[in-house]
Scaffold this active site. Structure first.
Site, PDB file in Angstrom:
ATOM      1  N   ARG A 126       0.836  -1.201   0.000  1.00  0.00           N
ATOM      2  CA  ARG A 126       0.000   0.000   0.000  1.00  0.00           C
ATOM      3  C   ARG A 126       0.871   1.250   0.000  1.00  0.00           C
ATOM      4  O   ARG A 126       1.936   1.266   0.599  1.00  0.00           O
ATOM      5  CB  ARG A 126      -0.904   0.018   1.229  1.00  0.00           C
ATOM      6  N   TYR A 289      -1.565  -3.487  -6.628  1.00  0.00           N
ATOM      7  CA  TYR A 289      -1.296  -4.342  -5.481  1.00  0.00           C
ATOM      8  C   TYR A 289      -2.277  -4.211  -4.321  1.00  0.00           C
ATOM      9  O   TYR A 289      -2.595  -3.103  -3.884  1.00  0.00           O
ATOM     10  CB  TYR A 289       0.121  -4.070  -4.948  1.00  0.00           C
ATOM     11  N   LYS A 298      -9.579  -2.290   1.914  1.00  0.00           N
ATOM     12  CA  LYS A 298      -9.295  -1.136   2.773  1.00  0.00           C
ATOM     13  C   LYS A 298     -10.119   0.089   2.361  1.00  0.00           C
ATOM     14  O   LYS A 298     -10.579   0.850   3.216  1.00  0.00           O
ATOM     15  CB  LYS A 298      -7.810  -0.806   2.728  1.00  0.00           C
ATOM     16  N   SER A 340      -1.278  -3.665  10.469  1.00  0.00           N
ATOM     17  CA  SER A 340      -0.913  -4.549   9.368  1.00  0.00           C
ATOM     18  C   SER A 340       0.365  -5.333   9.704  1.00  0.00           C
ATOM     19  O   SER A 340       1.315  -4.777  10.246  1.00  0.00           O
ATOM     20  CB  SER A 340      -0.677  -3.732   8.098  1.00  0.00           C
ATOM     21  N   CYS A 342       0.903  -7.603  11.946  1.00  0.00           N
ATOM     22  CA  CYS A 342       1.170  -7.775  13.374  1.00  0.00           C
ATOM     23  C   CYS A 342       0.444  -8.979  13.966  1.00  0.00           C
ATOM     24  O   CYS A 342       0.310  -9.088  15.178  1.00  0.00           O
ATOM     25  CB  CYS A 342       0.794  -6.511  14.137  1.00  0.00           C
ATOM     26  N   ASN A 458       6.358  -8.410   2.099  1.00  0.00           N
ATOM     27  CA  ASN A 458       4.901  -8.207   2.042  1.00  0.00           C
ATOM     28  C   ASN A 458       4.246  -9.118   0.997  1.00  0.00           C
ATOM     29  O   ASN A 458       3.166  -8.832   0.495  1.00  0.00           O
ATOM     30  CB  ASN A 458       4.580  -6.734   1.744  1.00  0.00           C
ATOM     31  N   SER A 459       4.905 -10.226   0.665  1.00  0.00           N
ATOM     32  CA  SER A 459       4.293 -11.160  -0.291  1.00  0.00           C
ATOM     33  C   SER A 459       3.041 -11.768   0.333  1.00  0.00           C
ATOM     34  O   SER A 459       2.965 -11.938   1.551  1.00  0.00           O
ATOM     35  CB  SER A 459       5.281 -12.246  -0.705  1.00  0.00           C
ATOM     36  N   GLY A 587       0.528 -20.476  18.847  1.00  0.00           N
ATOM     37  CA  GLY A 587      -0.403 -21.339  19.575  1.00  0.00           C
ATOM     38  C   GLY A 587      -0.433 -21.084  21.072  1.00  0.00           C
ATOM     39  O   GLY A 587      -1.436 -21.334  21.751  1.00  0.00           O
TER      40      GLY A 587
HETATM   41  N1  LIG Z   1       6.715 -13.578  17.224  1.00  0.00           N
HETATM   42  C1  LIG Z   1       5.472 -13.658  16.779  1.00  0.00           C
HETATM   43  N2  LIG Z   1       5.229 -13.385  15.478  1.00  0.00           N
HETATM   44  C2  LIG Z   1       3.955 -13.464  15.045  1.00  0.00           C
HETATM   45  C3  LIG Z   1       2.889 -13.835  15.919  1.00  0.00           C
HETATM   46  N3  LIG Z   1       1.735 -13.825  15.201  1.00  0.00           N
HETATM   47  C4  LIG Z   1       2.095 -13.454  13.932  1.00  0.00           C
HETATM   48  N4  LIG Z   1       3.429 -13.259  13.834  1.00  0.00           N
HETATM   49  C5  LIG Z   1       4.177 -12.899  12.600  1.00  0.00           C
HETATM   50  O1  LIG Z   1       3.764 -11.612  12.137  1.00  0.00           O
HETATM   51  C6  LIG Z   1       3.717 -11.563  10.708  1.00  0.00           C
HETATM   52  C7  LIG Z   1       2.383 -11.064  10.252  1.00  0.00           C
HETATM   53  O2  LIG Z   1       1.351 -11.863  10.765  1.00  0.00           O
HETATM   54  P1  LIG Z   1      -0.118 -11.858  10.170  1.00  0.00           P
HETATM   55  O3  LIG Z   1      -0.943 -12.744  11.039  1.00  0.00           O
HETATM   56  O4  LIG Z   1      -0.071 -12.189   8.743  1.00  0.00           O
HETATM   57  O5  LIG Z   1      -0.481 -10.307  10.315  1.00  0.00           O
HETATM   58  P2  LIG Z   1      -1.830  -9.501   9.933  1.00  0.00           P
HETATM   59  O6  LIG Z   1      -2.114  -8.605  11.090  1.00  0.00           O
HETATM   60  O7  LIG Z   1      -2.893 -10.452   9.528  1.00  0.00           O
HETATM   61  O8  LIG Z   1      -1.355  -8.629   8.675  1.00  0.00           O
HETATM   62  P3  LIG Z   1      -2.194  -7.843   7.517  1.00  0.00           P
HETATM   63  O9  LIG Z   1      -2.742  -8.868   6.604  1.00  0.00           O
HETATM   64  O10 LIG Z   1      -1.129  -6.996   6.898  1.00  0.00           O
HETATM   65  O11 LIG Z   1      -3.236  -6.973   8.132  1.00  0.00           O
HETATM   66  C8  LIG Z   1       4.030 -12.979  10.219  1.00  0.00           C
HETATM   67  O12 LIG Z   1       5.371 -13.035   9.800  1.00  0.00           O
HETATM   68  C9  LIG Z   1       3.817 -13.833  11.447  1.00  0.00           C
HETATM   69  O13 LIG Z   1       4.616 -14.987  11.439  1.00  0.00           O
HETATM   70  C10 LIG Z   1       3.187 -14.135  17.301  1.00  0.00           C
HETATM   71  O14 LIG Z   1       2.320 -14.465  18.121  1.00  0.00           O
HETATM   72  N5  LIG Z   1       4.494 -14.023  17.671  1.00  0.00           N
HETATM   73  O1  LIG Z   2      -4.142  -3.868   2.307  1.00  0.00           O
HETATM   74  C1  LIG Z   2      -3.225  -4.641   2.084  1.00  0.00           C
HETATM   75  O2  LIG Z   2      -2.463  -4.546   1.088  1.00  0.00           O
HETATM   76  C2  LIG Z   2      -2.989  -5.797   2.991  1.00  0.00           C
HETATM   77  C3  LIG Z   2      -3.480  -5.663   4.360  1.00  0.00           C
HETATM   78  O3  LIG Z   2      -4.325  -6.402   4.795  1.00  0.00           O
HETATM   79  C4  LIG Z   2      -2.920  -4.615   5.220  1.00  0.00           C
HETATM   80  O4  LIG Z   2      -1.969  -3.942   4.813  1.00  0.00           O
HETATM   81  O5  LIG Z   2      -3.412  -4.459   6.359  1.00  0.00           O
HETATM   82 MN   LIG Z   3      -4.826  -5.872   7.143  1.00  0.00          MN
END
Ligand SMILES: Nc1nc2c(ncn2[C@@H]2O[C@H](COP(=O)(O)OP(=O)(O)OP(=O)(O)O)[C@@H](O)[C@H]2O)c(=O)[nH]1
Ligand SMILES: O=C([O-])CC(=O)C(=O)O
Ligand SMILES: [Mn+2]
Length: 703
Positions: A126, A289, A298, A340, A342, A458-459, A587
């Site tokens: 983004r 993208y 979004k 994002s 996190c 960000n893949s 987990g």
């Molecule tokens: N150390 C740690 N890393 C985590 C944990 N949960 C997620 N991650 C890492 O954080 C990164 C992003 O996790 P996602 O669950 O994809 O994040 P998201 O909030 O869904 O991201 P968006 O799709 O961008 O909104 C990945 O590389 C995960 O492996 C956790 O509990 N501990």
């Molecule tokens: O909007 C995107 O490209 C992917 C996403 O979920 C974020 O960034 O929170």
């Molecule tokens: Mn998101």
């Protein structure tokens, strides 16, 4: 022939029958040209074979509001052809084939109906600096910063854009100017796809409808996964006011002198993502993208969504929704907002490490939530798929996501093996035998000794939600699932404990407003700075953040069952934020959810007051079988008074400078109360199993 195509009058087109998806013969008749989908690369008269029985639609049969919208935009963008998407599997397959033939997608032969797109390396996330809201009054969109606006680089090519820490604004006049130098003729040589879609199950009481016009078949394919898309939506469009109008173009009309990298047309110098809430419209130019181009996500579900939600008295939030069942079989639903990249997808699909607990997934990114007449907060996931971060996703961290993405999935910017399997950093080693050479996201040979990452940080994967093995039985429930708790969180290497709970709703609103997190790769930010990301919505607010806080405050009313609000931090690090993660995460996060679950049952015996909120009491937190040093546990729960006084000062300054007079006093009062409590610590019972650091001293007090 091409000339004939160029010259057709689009208004002519609208009198013709739109006969889509039927095999047509190329006979050079413009009128017919307008009527079907044909690959530009199949100019050797080999027609794209779409199977029979696709949707046949007379253009004049389309709802008038939709006809007007298509006609208005087609006149400006001048596509060669228009294709109304029926959403069928035949159409999807034909588009995938088209993308494959023109080199924008590769089939991943070892997987089942999985595809790989590699983008131009300039278009990978983004672009927040080029994303803005256009309203007559600036104050509707952004608070006026105390010390002026951020400097805007002229290379953005966005005249008079007003940039702040909490969103960007442009006037309707300036937007008109910017559209004027982008849109006319922007779809020349391309097909304009009309994508009708529903956010939320079709016809659901919280659901809403959008129509995206795009010249990117990649976007159409991803939209088919991420939304409920196709003709079934058309019947829901009665008049113009009921759908959100989205226009997307890659911004590269044909023929072009621009260099196209990886067959991924984009126009980074002119990219802009504009929202027009007063017209219910989104216009996105130049990027293909993710959140820049899949406009239901979004742009609609969060930015316009938050505006509609405020007007109608509900909430559009950057939150996952999960179902959690305890060993006794009691089930609750929780929503969680993390910025994002996190951990939303990971938490939403978590495999609990503690036996007896069960997690089911309703959504991983966006929640629309509304109080019903019984005063319960009901949430739906407006999306139909997962657009998830690949790196870090593995059979050990997120086996559920791994299972979800084995078929019918589109990957973007991951690495792959010669025989057609995907790979990224943090994937289990046994997925791909190492030593074998891979092809990186940049299309280069890659081995584990290579200096650059194999996959872009960000893949993403784009996979249908129904493929998730733990998808919640109620995930498509039109009235939504009842929410018992809301969690905020972010990446905080220092100072912020694993879990704490707001004393009440107002305090929870303050906690949401003060969310901060280390920058990630999901947007264009560089480095590991800690950024403010209020409510995990900073890039997604559709309106003035001060008003957003007021809206949240106004939701608490007599007769409503307000969910409890929590804050978590999986990312605290040893050695003052410099070392490794203290908490194993993934987990093991079930232990934190277990405490939250019990708190929503009103179990007061497990909580104690601290200046920042309730925290777990002695023995109330399930540590059994957790293999981490006691020192780490102590550090995870420690509260350092100096850190927090500094934190409060920093947040106060941030609010003062950026939200300024728009900030409601209730939020500022919460901040003062927390400071007050730190300065009068004897007011609190400090006894915890884990020990609390005050002024650098550690007290470990056994109960
Ligand atoms: N150390 C740690 N890393 C985590 C944990 N949960 C997620 N991650 C890492 O954080 C990164 C992003 O996790 P996602 O669950 O994809 O994040 P998201 O909030 O869904 O991201 P968006 O799709 O961008 O909104 C990945 O590389 C995960 O492996 C956790 O509990 N501990
Ligand atoms: O909007 C995107 O490209 C992917 C996403 O979920 C974020 O960034 O929170
Ligand atoms: Mn998101």
């Amino acid at each position: 022939m091409v000339d004939q195509l160029r010259n057709f009058d689009s208004s002519e087109l609208f009198k013709k029958t739109m006969d889509i998806g039927v095999n047509c013969q190329l006979n050079g008749n413009c009128k017919q040209f307008a009527n079907f989908q044909m690959s530009p690369v199949l100019a050797d008269n080999k027609m794209l074979k779409l199977k029979k029985s696709c949707y046949k639609c007379n253009m004049t049969d389309l709802p008038q509001g939709l006809q007007n919208f298509i006609e208005e935009k087609a006149r400006v963008c001048q596509p060669d052809k228009i294709h109304i998407c029926d959403g069928s599997i035949e159409e999807y397959n034909a588009l995938l084939e088209l993308l494959q033939v023109n080199g924008s997608l590769q089939k991943l032969e070892k997987m089942d109906d999985c595809w790989l797109a590699l983008t131009d390396p300039k278009d990978v996330a983004r672009v927040e600096s080029r994303t803005f809201i256009c309203t007559k009054s600036m104050r509707d969109t952004i608070p006026t910063p105390k010390h002026g606006f951020k400097e805007v680089d002229s290379s953005l090519n966005l005249r008079n854009l007003k940039c702040t820490a909490l969103g960007n604004w442009m006037s309707p006049e300036d937007l008109e100017y910017e559209l004027g130098r982008r849109l006319p003729g922007c779809m020349k040589g391309r097909t304009m796809y009309v994508v009708p879609y529903s956010m939320g199950s079709v016809g659901g009481s919280i659901s809403k409808i959008g129509v995206e016009l795009t010249d990117s078949p990649y976007v159409v394919c991803n939209m088919r996964i991420m939304t409920r898309m196709g003709i079934k939506i058309l019947g829901k469009i009665e008049d113009e006011s009921v759908f959100v109008k989205c226009l997307h173009t890659v911004g590269v009309p044909l023929p072009t002198k621009m260099t196209i990298v990886n067959n991924w047309p984009c126009n980074p110098e002119m990219t802009m993502v504009a929202h027009l809430p007063e017209k219910n419209e989104v216009i996105s130019f130049g990027s293909g993208y993710g959140g820049n181009s899949l406009l239901g996500k979004k742009c609609f579900a969060l930015r316009l969504g938050s505006i509609i939600a405020k007007r109608e008295g509900w909430m559009a939030e950057h939150m996952l929704i999960l179902g959690i069942t305890n060993p006794q079989g009691v089930k609750k639903y929780i929503a969680a907002a993390f910025p994002s990249a996190c951990g939303k997808t990971n938490l939403a699909m978590m495999t609990p490490s503690v036996p007896g607990w069960k997690i089911e997934c309703v959504g991983d990114d966006i929640a629309w939530m509304k109080f019903n007449e019984k005063g319960e907060l009901r949430a739906i996931n407006p999306e139909n798929g997962f657009f998830g971060v690949c790196p870090g996703t593995s059979n050990s961290t997120n086996p559920i996501a791994m299972k979800t993405i084995q078929k019918h999935t589109i990957f973007t910017n991951v690495a792959h093996t010669a025989d057609g399997e995907v790979y990224w950093e943090g994937m289990d080693d046994n997925m791909v035998s190492h030593g074998e050479h891979l092809i990186s996201w940049k299309g280069k040979d890659w081995t584990k000794d290579s200096k650059e990452p194999a996959a872009h940080p960000n893949s993403r994967f784009c996979a249908p939600a129904e493929q998730c093995p733990i998808i919640d039985p109620n995930w498509e429930s039109p009235e939504g699932v009842p929410i018992s708790a809301i969690i905020f969180g972010g990446r905080r290497p220092q100072g912020v404990p694993l879990i704490y709970e707001a004393f009440n709703w107002e305090h929870g609103v303050y906690i949401g407003a003060s969310v901060k997190s280390e920058a990630t790769a999901a947007a264009e930010h560089k480095g590991k700075v800690i950024m403010h990301d209020p409510f995990a919505m900073r890039p997604f607010f559709g309106y003035n953040f001060g008003d957003y806080c007021k809206h949240w405050l106004s939701l608490s009313k007599e007769g409503r069952k307000m969910p409890k609000i929590f804050h978590v931090n999986w990312f605290r690090k040893s050695d003052n934020g410099q070392g490794s993660f203290l908490w194993p995460g993934f987990g093991e996060n079930i232990r934190v959810l277990e405490w939250i679950f019990k708190r929503t049952d009103g179990d007061d015996s497990i909580a104690q007051k601290t200046p920042i909120g309730y925290m777990p009491k002695v023995d109330s937190f399930d540590m059994e079988g957790l293999n981490i040093p006691v020192g780490c546990i102590q550090e995870l729960f420690s509260l350092d008074k100096q850190f927090w006084l500094g934190e409060l000062e920093e947040i106060e300054k941030y609010f003062d400078q950026n939200v300024n007079i728009s900030m409601p006093n209730e939020v500022l009062d919460q901040l003062s109360s927390i400071r007050e409590r730190f300065l009068n610590i004897e007011f609190f019972n400090w006894h915890t199993l884990f020990g609390i650091m005050l002024n650098g001293k550690t007290f470990t007090i056994k109960n």
